[in-house]
Write a protein that holds these residues in place. Structure first.
Motif, mmCIF file in Angstrom:
data_model
loop_
_atom_site.group_PDB
_atom_site.id
_atom_site.type_symbol
_atom_site.label_atom_id
_atom_site.label_comp_id
_atom_site.label_asym_id
_atom_site.label_seq_id
_atom_site.Cartn_x
_atom_site.Cartn_y
_atom_site.Cartn_z
ATOM 1 N N SER A 35 17.688 35.858 47.711
ATOM 2 C CA SER A 35 16.324 35.875 47.196
ATOM 3 C C SER A 35 15.686 34.532 47.501
ATOM 4 O O SER A 35 16.354 33.514 47.602
ATOM 5 N N SER A 151 13.954 38.518 39.033
ATOM 6 C CA SER A 151 15.394 38.657 39.257
ATOM 7 C C SER A 151 15.983 39.809 38.442
ATOM 8 O O SER A 151 17.042 40.342 38.794
ATOM 9 N N LYS A 152 15.301 40.218 37.367
ATOM 10 C CA LYS A 152 15.758 41.345 36.562
ATOM 11 C C LYS A 152 15.301 42.676 37.153
ATOM 12 O O LYS A 152 15.915 43.716 36.917
ATOM 13 N N VAL A 155 17.234 43.545 41.579
ATOM 14 C CA VAL A 155 18.611 43.126 41.321
ATOM 15 C C VAL A 155 19.345 42.728 42.593
ATOM 16 O O VAL A 155 20.356 42.030 42.545
ATOM 17 N N ASP A 156 18.847 43.198 43.751
ATOM 18 C CA ASP A 156 19.490 42.805 45.006
ATOM 19 C C ASP A 156 19.098 41.392 45.430
ATOM 20 O O ASP A 156 19.637 40.850 46.397
ATOM 21 N N GLY A 157 18.135 40.806 44.727
ATOM 22 C CA GLY A 157 17.739 39.431 45.034
ATOM 23 C C GLY A 157 16.810 39.275 46.205
ATOM 24 O O GLY A 157 16.454 38.149 46.558
ATOM 25 N N LYS A 277 8.363 42.135 47.446
ATOM 26 C CA LYS A 277 9.696 42.590 47.825
ATOM 27 C C LYS A 277 9.926 42.276 49.290
ATOM 28 O O LYS A 277 9.070 42.467 50.137
#
Length: 281
Positions: A35, A151-152, A155-157, A277
């Motif tokens: 991320s 980040s919540k 979840v894949d960052g 994203k």
């Protein structure tokens, strides 16, 4: 545009002049698996290696008379406005864009050489410094919060958070008038619009520096790492070097085509934070 990237790994290069960090690679790609946090301060900055040349040129200008320097500013601006339809937004060719960028830099040096740091200008610098320091802190806090929330969700960052501290020269009231405007011989409002146009069209380059985790943005700010000193090569350093200049002001003058007189007249800033994203291709 000062573009600062923050990446969720263990590397670290904070923005500070004392000591100056090693120059990071510009705009390097991020691993698709990590991320990414991007903090972008839209007053267009970045490290460069031209300070010795700038210092040498400024010393030469300081020996020129005020009358000569004012005439130089007026002559440069007449040419800039003639090439841009009186400062109107327009698309320019590559050759014209490069030439305009050169004229803008020459104008900056002449205005900095004219700068006197009157008592009212020192007061204005203090006020603007406090304003931009507060906005920078607000931007850091917002980016840290949004990054934690994102980040919540992702979840894949694979996401990016982008924060901007923007100077908007085209809005009403973007430039304030000061008592010594006539002394400089500049049409600040029109030239700021031309500078903004040249940034948008890529003739004034965007540079990037690596940063680190979102939480460190706030921690570093609280530790004073987003303050720097007014350097000896900058105009009227003896009158302003006592101020702990925030990096926004330092960046505008040291790494971008804005003179100190330009910066003191800026009056329209805002902060934006966005998230997107990242899709691996």
């Amino acid at each position: 545009m000062y573009k600062q990237f923050a990446q969720n790994d263990t590397s670290f290069a904070h923005i500070s002049k004392y000591p100056k960090p090693s120059i990071p690679s510009l705009c390097k790609p991020f691993p698709e698996t990590s991320s990414t946090l991007k903090v972008i301060i839209d007053y267009k900055s970045g490290w460069d290696n031209t300070q010795p040349q700038k210092q040498k040129g400024m010393k030469k200008l300081f020996y020129e008379t005020k009358e000569f320097l004012k005439e130089k500013v007026e002559k440069i601006e007449r040419e800039i406005l003639a090439l841009t339809d009186d400062g109107a937004a327009c698309c320019v060719s590559d050759d014209k864009g490069a030439y305009l960028a050169k004229l803008i830099e020459e104008r900056k040096d002449a205005l900095d050489a004219l700068f006197q740091a009157t008592p009212n200008e020192v007061m204005r610098m203090d006020k603007l410094n406090d304003q931009l320091k507060t906005l920078t802190h607000q931007m850091h806090e917002r980016v840290a919060i949004v990054n934690e929330d994102a980040s919540k969700i992702f979840v894949d960052g694979n996401f990016e958070v982008e924060g901007r501290l923007n100077y908007n020269p085209n809005a009403a009231g973007a430039i304030i008038q000061l008592e010594n405007d006539d002394y400089f011989g500049s049409d600040f409002a029109k030239i700021h619009q031309v500078i903004d146009m040249l940034f948008d069209q890529g003739y004034l380059p965007i540079k990037c520096a690596d940063f680190v985790r979102a939480s460190d943005l706030v921690n570093d700010f609280d530790d004073g790492k987003w303050e720097t000193a007014y350097e000896d090569w900058q105009p009227q350093a003896d009158k302003l070097k006592y101020i702990n200049i925030c990096f926004a002001i330092h960046s505008l003058n040291a790494y971008h085509p804005y003179s100190i007189p330009d910066i003191m007249r800026m009056n329209n800033f805002d902060v934006t934070v966005t998230i997107k994203k990242v899709v691996a291709m």
